[in-house]
Design a protein around this motif. Sequence first.
Motif, PDB file in Angstrom:
ATOM      1  N   GLY A 606      42.900  66.484  43.246  1.00  0.00           N
ATOM      2  CA  GLY A 606      42.782  66.297  44.885  1.00  0.00           C
ATOM      3  C   GLY A 606      42.780  67.567  45.348  1.00  0.00           C
ATOM      4  N   ASP A 607      42.542  68.054  46.831  1.00  0.00           N
ATOM      5  CA  ASP A 607      42.014  69.177  47.145  1.00  0.00           C
ATOM      6  C   ASP A 607      43.466  70.051  47.567  1.00  0.00           C
ATOM      7  N   SER A 608      43.223  71.591  46.756  1.00  0.00           N
ATOM      8  CA  SER A 608      44.493  72.116  46.934  1.00  0.00           C
ATOM      9  C   SER A 608      45.115  72.546  48.201  1.00  0.00           C
ATOM     10  N   ALA A 609      43.533  73.017  48.871  1.00  0.00           N
ATOM     11  CA  ALA A 609      44.438  73.592  50.297  1.00  0.00           C
ATOM     12  C   ALA A 609      44.509  72.615  51.492  1.00  0.00           C
ATOM     13  N   THR A 610      44.433  71.108  50.999  1.00  0.00           N
ATOM     14  CA  THR A 610      45.650  70.490  52.214  1.00  0.00           C
ATOM     15  C   THR A 610      47.113  70.586  51.504  1.00  0.00           C
ATOM     16  N   VAL A 611      46.826  69.850  50.340  1.00  0.00           N
ATOM     17  CA  VAL A 611      48.373  69.844  49.633  1.00  0.00           C
ATOM     18  C   VAL A 611      49.241  70.892  48.972  1.00  0.00           C
ATOM     19  N   GLY A 612      48.106  71.669  49.056  1.00  0.00           N
ATOM     20  CA  GLY A 612      48.869  73.265  48.609  1.00  0.00           C
ATOM     21  C   GLY A 612      50.261  73.698  49.790  1.00  0.00           C
ATOM     22  N   GLY A 613      49.649  73.294  51.205  1.00  0.00           N
ATOM     23  CA  GLY A 613      50.325  73.731  52.003  1.00  0.00           C
ATOM     24  C   GLY A 613      51.770  73.017  51.821  1.00  0.00           C
ATOM     25  N   HIS A 614      52.234  72.732  51.571  1.00  0.00           N
ATOM     26  CA  HIS A 614      53.723  71.845  51.124  1.00  0.00           C
ATOM     27  C   HIS A 614      54.172  72.190  49.408  1.00  0.00           C
ATOM     28  N   PRO A 615      55.418  72.936  49.612  1.00  0.00           N
ATOM     29  CA  PRO A 615      56.320  73.518  48.886  1.00  0.00           C
ATOM     30  C   PRO A 615      55.353  72.533  47.010  1.00  0.00           C
ATOM     31  N   PHE A 616      56.072  71.439  47.187  1.00  0.00           N
ATOM     32  CA  PHE A 616      55.318  70.429  45.951  1.00  0.00           C
ATOM     33  C   PHE A 616      54.720  70.754  45.223  1.00  0.00           C
ATOM     34  N   TYR A 617      54.057  70.515  46.139  1.00  0.00           N
ATOM     35  CA  TYR A 617      52.311  70.714  45.467  1.00  0.00           C
ATOM     36  C   TYR A 617      51.652  71.765  45.173  1.00  0.00           C
ATOM     37  N   ALA A 618      52.217  73.056  46.374  1.00  0.00           N
ATOM     38  CA  ALA A 618      51.869  74.314  45.229  1.00  0.00           C
ATOM     39  C   ALA A 618      52.761  74.792  43.889  1.00  0.00           C
ATOM     40  N   ARG A 619      53.748  73.859  43.905  1.00  0.00           N
ATOM     41  CA  ARG A 619      54.207  74.947  42.890  1.00  0.00           C
ATOM     42  C   ARG A 619      53.692  73.769  41.666  1.00  0.00           C
ATOM     43  N   MET A 620      53.220  72.350  41.851  1.00  0.00           N
ATOM     44  CA  MET A 620      52.665  71.694  40.717  1.00  0.00           C
ATOM     45  C   MET A 620      51.739  72.378  40.337  1.00  0.00           C
ATOM     46  N   ILE A 621      50.143  72.228  41.328  1.00  0.00           N
ATOM     47  CA  ILE A 621      49.211  73.224  41.230  1.00  0.00           C
ATOM     48  C   ILE A 621      49.497  74.637  40.054  1.00  0.00           C
ATOM     49  N   ASP A 622      50.409  75.440  40.321  1.00  0.00           N
ATOM     50  CA  ASP A 622      50.812  76.281  40.057  1.00  0.00           C
ATOM     51  C   ASP A 622      50.875  75.869  38.268  1.00  0.00           C
ATOM     52  N   TYR A 623      51.786  74.969  38.674  1.00  0.00           N
ATOM     53  CA  TYR A 623      52.304  74.469  36.547  1.00  0.00           C
ATOM     54  C   TYR A 623      51.358  74.502  36.275  1.00  0.00           C
ATOM     55  N   PHE A 624      50.580  73.432  36.328  1.00  0.00           N
ATOM     56  CA  PHE A 624      49.212  73.434  35.935  1.00  0.00           C
ATOM     57  C   PHE A 624      47.778  74.268  34.845  1.00  0.00           C
ATOM     58  N   GLN A 625      48.259  74.827  36.693  1.00  0.00           N
ATOM     59  CA  GLN A 625      47.688  76.761  36.304  1.00  0.00           C
ATOM     60  C   GLN A 625      48.036  77.287  34.954  1.00  0.00           C
ATOM     61  N   SER A 626      49.290  77.228  35.104  1.00  0.00           N
ATOM     62  CA  SER A 626      50.314  78.432  34.380  1.00  0.00           C
ATOM     63  C   SER A 626      49.464  77.588  32.791  1.00  0.00           C
ATOM     64  N   LEU A 627      49.413  76.274  32.604  1.00  0.00           N
ATOM     65  CA  LEU A 627      49.144  75.953  31.104  1.00  0.00           C
ATOM     66  C   LEU A 627      47.271  75.963  30.592  1.00  0.00           C
ATOM     67  N   ASN A 628      47.175  76.883  32.213  1.00  0.00           N
ATOM     68  CA  ASN A 628      45.465  76.818  31.540  1.00  0.00           C
ATOM     69  C   ASN A 628      44.796  75.281  31.627  1.00  0.00           C
ATOM     70  N   ALA A 629      45.487  74.965  32.462  1.00  0.00           N
ATOM     71  CA  ALA A 629      45.258  72.916  32.403  1.00  0.00           C
ATOM     72  C   ALA A 629      44.315  73.092  34.113  1.00  0.00           C
ATOM     73  N   TYR A 630      43.944  73.927  34.704  1.00  0.00           N
ATOM     74  CA  TYR A 630      43.393  73.365  35.891  1.00  0.00           C
ATOM     75  C   TYR A 630      42.360  74.185  35.979  1.00  0.00           C
TER      76      TYR A 630
END
Length: 636
Positions: A606-630
């Motif tokens: 997905g496109d983080s610049a588009t979906v990351g404006g929604h709090p849910f998807y922002a937290r989802m991307i942060d979660y992937f990053q926290s597990l070194n999965a981004y």
Amino acid sequence: MHEDEHFLRLARLLDQESEAQAQRLLERAGRLKGAAAEQTGQALVGLVIRDETTALGGRWLLTMGKRDLAKPLPWTRLGVGSPVLLSEENVREPGAWRGVVSDRDAHTIQVACEVAPEPEGDRPTFRLDLSADEIAHKRQRAALDRARAATGGMTNRLVILRDVLLGRRPARFGRCDPLEPYNTGLDRSQLDAIQWAMSAQDLALIHGPPGTGKTTTVVELIRQAVRRGERVLACAPSNLAVDNLLERLVAGGERVVRLGHPARVMAELRAHTLDLMVDQHDDVILARKLLREASSLRDKASKWTRAKPEPGQRHSLRAEARQLVTDARRLEQQVVNYILDTTPVLLATLTSLDNAVLGSRTFDLVVIDEACQTTEPACWIPLSRCERVVLAGDHCQLPPTVVSQEAARGGFDVSLLERLMRVAGNEWSKRLSVQYRMHRDIMEFSSCEFYEGTLEAASHVAGHLLTDLPSIVPGPTTDAPLRFIDTAGAGHDEQLEPDGESRRNPGEAEFVEREVAALIEAGLPATGIAVIAPYAAQVRLLRERLAGAYPELEIDTVDGFQGREKEAVVISLVRSNSTGELGFLNDVRRMNVALTRAKRRLVVIGDSATVGGHPFYARMIDYFQSLNAYATVWEM
């Protein structure tokens, strides 16, 4: 809330939804022809009848396909159980015949009709369109009227249940003796839920998050009720959900009857349908013989002969035929009554419950599985027949599908279970807490977002990976459970499908192809992979690109994978635009379903610049990053 207000509102919303469904089908059927109609997945055109026979309770079975025998059918949503309208093409006044899809393979589709079609043309071709279910609408309206008009106070169970379900009196719970489970593998939360439901005197709710064995729990509940000598009516919104219950109850040795059109039941389970059980009974075999004799007598009475018949002979023959028919119908009804009265568990979809079949029969327990996937009026159909009811489902997953925006604004997309969870969820419900599907890292984000972090991964799935499967090649694709591939800045913009209303993203589709290819090269068979997208246009695009190389790969929308699971899942979010518009992605419950289908490997593109404006998807991307999965596309 007064019952008149509640039920009149539901009836009004039900009518709005029914009108919207019919209008959509009419518009699509009238506006789209040929390949454009087939592209929607709700129609097949240019069909010929390849075979015609009778079966399944005397219905006509039509096997249809393209005129070119080698040409496969295109992708379609017309699956087994779908109500369809069959019409003749290229004639001035086409006939139309209602039917139900009874079977399907790559090249043919079989339709069960009450009457055989009578085409006008010499070499007729036909069109199949998904049809609105008018009978279901009428049954729901009648159920709402019955519930609204019920009187009798404490002497009428429907009145008591109505008061509980409207929040006017609390649900009551009594004492239940400790259970001796048939399934010794049940966990503590499942046993607690069953014990709770068995102690209910009016209503109990079972909240089953993804992978927690909700259906397993419901099946055990039904078996425990039968052990207690109770009669059970088990329902669900879809035929597939009912068949899942049926299959497990049959495997457990329970005596069951499946109500409804046999064509809507999986072929391997049709022997348990009422129609086929009746047809195979010795008394009904005799009844069929009587009907053949009656037909022969009517034919004899109608024939002209040179010799003048004896006075009254024709009248006598016809009277004898009528008596034979009466005797045959009486035998058939006796068999139906015997089967229904002596079988402890009846199963049906909510809207297939037919008063003409069930009569005035009532049940000690009604169980409604997948209760969050249906609108409230459908649930009132069985509620007039029970002493108590158990609703099972998850209001944090897909809500009922509602076409009418006006009805949705009126709350029609709020299921009965979701409404009750809002009223007194903690007091009336038990939540299952151990999930048996996902690696803990796949589970954890959903658990925190939707279930207060209460889910626990069973020990045998908590750390499982693709590399634990036989014949899998270790590597970056198989030795980690999660991956988010960020397309931001790569120019992979979404686009409207040509001549359509849905959205697709060819750039993301390329990365989906790469991920699927990598999984298969690592040794995972296509049958173990699912590709999910929230938009039908992206699903169609991905099928065009992948189905030829991997015919066993399943590619579908989120709705198509509710209740399903695969070893690996690749999700394409599709939306990529400069304004941050998300469309379907705004419904995070839909994304909860998508994110929880994978067992060992989950890839989200997905496109983080588009979906990351929604709090849910922002937290989802942060979660992937926290597990070194981004990762970004620039790293691919």
